[in-house]
Design a protein around this motif. Structure first.
Motif, PDB file in Angstrom:
ATOM      1  N   CYS A  68      -4.299   6.359  -1.680  1.00  0.00           N
ATOM      2  CA  CYS A  68      -3.677   5.107  -1.257  1.00  0.00           C
ATOM      3  C   CYS A  68      -3.875   4.113  -2.391  1.00  0.00           C
ATOM      4  CB  CYS A  68      -4.334   4.604   0.021  1.00  0.00           C
ATOM      5  SG  CYS A  68      -3.813   2.963   0.547  1.00  0.00           S
ATOM      6  N   TYR A 107      -1.725   7.241   7.373  1.00  0.00           N
ATOM      7  CA  TYR A 107      -1.543   5.900   6.842  1.00  0.00           C
ATOM      8  C   TYR A 107      -2.882   5.331   6.368  1.00  0.00           C
ATOM      9  CZ  TYR A 107       2.714   6.070   9.732  1.00  0.00           C
ATOM     10  OH  TYR A 107       3.907   6.419  10.314  1.00  0.00           O
ATOM     11  N   CYS A 108      -2.816   4.546   5.323  1.00  0.00           N
ATOM     12  CA  CYS A 108      -3.991   3.770   4.938  1.00  0.00           C
ATOM     13  C   CYS A 108      -3.682   2.303   5.180  1.00  0.00           C
ATOM     14  CB  CYS A 108      -4.387   3.994   3.486  1.00  0.00           C
ATOM     15  SG  CYS A 108      -3.357   3.152   2.282  1.00  0.00           S
ATOM     16  N   LEU A 134       0.857  -1.169   0.000  1.00  0.00           N
ATOM     17  CA  LEU A 134       0.000   0.000   0.000  1.00  0.00           C
ATOM     18  C   LEU A 134       0.896   1.222   0.000  1.00  0.00           C
ATOM     19  CD1 LEU A 134      -2.567  -1.134   2.707  1.00  0.00           C
ATOM     20  CD2 LEU A 134      -2.976  -0.992   0.245  1.00  0.00           C
ATOM     21  N   TRP A 147      -8.173   4.730   7.136  1.00  0.00           N
ATOM     22  CA  TRP A 147      -7.071   5.659   7.346  1.00  0.00           C
ATOM     23  C   TRP A 147      -6.886   5.900   8.854  1.00  0.00           C
ATOM     24  CZ3 TRP A 147      -3.999   7.873   3.533  1.00  0.00           C
ATOM     25  CH2 TRP A 147      -4.440   7.730   2.213  1.00  0.00           C
ATOM     26  N   TRP A 186      -0.550  -1.836   6.693  1.00  0.00           N
ATOM     27  CA  TRP A 186      -0.636  -0.439   6.271  1.00  0.00           C
ATOM     28  C   TRP A 186       0.600  -0.062   5.484  1.00  0.00           C
ATOM     29  CZ3 TRP A 186      -0.870  -2.230  11.234  1.00  0.00           C
ATOM     30  CH2 TRP A 186       0.296  -2.098  12.006  1.00  0.00           C
ATOM     31  N   GLY A 187       0.541   1.130   4.876  1.00  0.00           N
ATOM     32  CA  GLY A 187       1.650   1.593   4.063  1.00  0.00           C
ATOM     33  C   GLY A 187       2.678   2.349   4.865  1.00  0.00           C
ATOM     34  N   GLU A 245       0.814   5.380   0.178  1.00  0.00           N
ATOM     35  CA  GLU A 245       0.078   6.625   0.389  1.00  0.00           C
ATOM     36  C   GLU A 245       0.795   7.783  -0.301  1.00  0.00           C
ATOM     37  OE1 GLU A 245      -0.164   4.268   4.337  1.00  0.00           O
ATOM     38  OE2 GLU A 245       1.333   4.733   2.793  1.00  0.00           O
TER      39      GLU A 245
END
Length: 120
Positions: free
Chosen positions: A22, A95-96, A4, A36, A110-111, A6
């Motif tokens: 994202c 963050y997503c 991922l 998020w 998450w990214g 962002e």
């Protein structure tokens, strides 16, 4: 497992707007609930918003309700966070990630995050 990523963060004045994106590479996230969260320096992780995999139901933290809007585009394998009326206290890394259970605010992955800085 895909990543991922962002993007869309930056420096904005109070009252301004930003749109975070994202995107997923590799594994498709179109059938996953997404969300998020943000984390300010020295602060705890704060849930912001989530969207079910179909895209027809969304949830928001009270702190951002009415100012932030989450959406997704299955064709682009992307999730967005439209932020408006930004305040200095919105400054954080955003963050997503994947939320396995939409009834919770637990993220399983998450990214790397994108920095949002709101100046007064």
């Amino acid at each position: 497992q895909g990543q991922l990523v962002e993007s869309g963060g930056g420096l904005v004045q109070a009252g301004g707007s930003l749109r975070l994106s994202c995107t997923a590479s590799g594994r498709a996230y179109n059938t996953r609930n997404m969300g998020w969260f943000r984390q300010a320096p020295g602060g705890e992780r704060e849930f912001l918003a989530s969207i079910v995999w179909t895209g027809d139901t969304t949830y928001y933290a009270d702190s951002v309700k009415g100012r932030f809007s989450i959406s997704r585009d299955h064709a682009k394998n992307a999730v967005y966070l439209q932020m408006s009326s930004l305040k200095p206290e919105d400054t954080a890394v955003y963050y997503c990630g994947v939320i396995p259970d939409i009834a919770t605010t637990h993220f399983s992955t998450w990214g790397q995050g994108t920095q949002v800085t709101v100046s007064s």
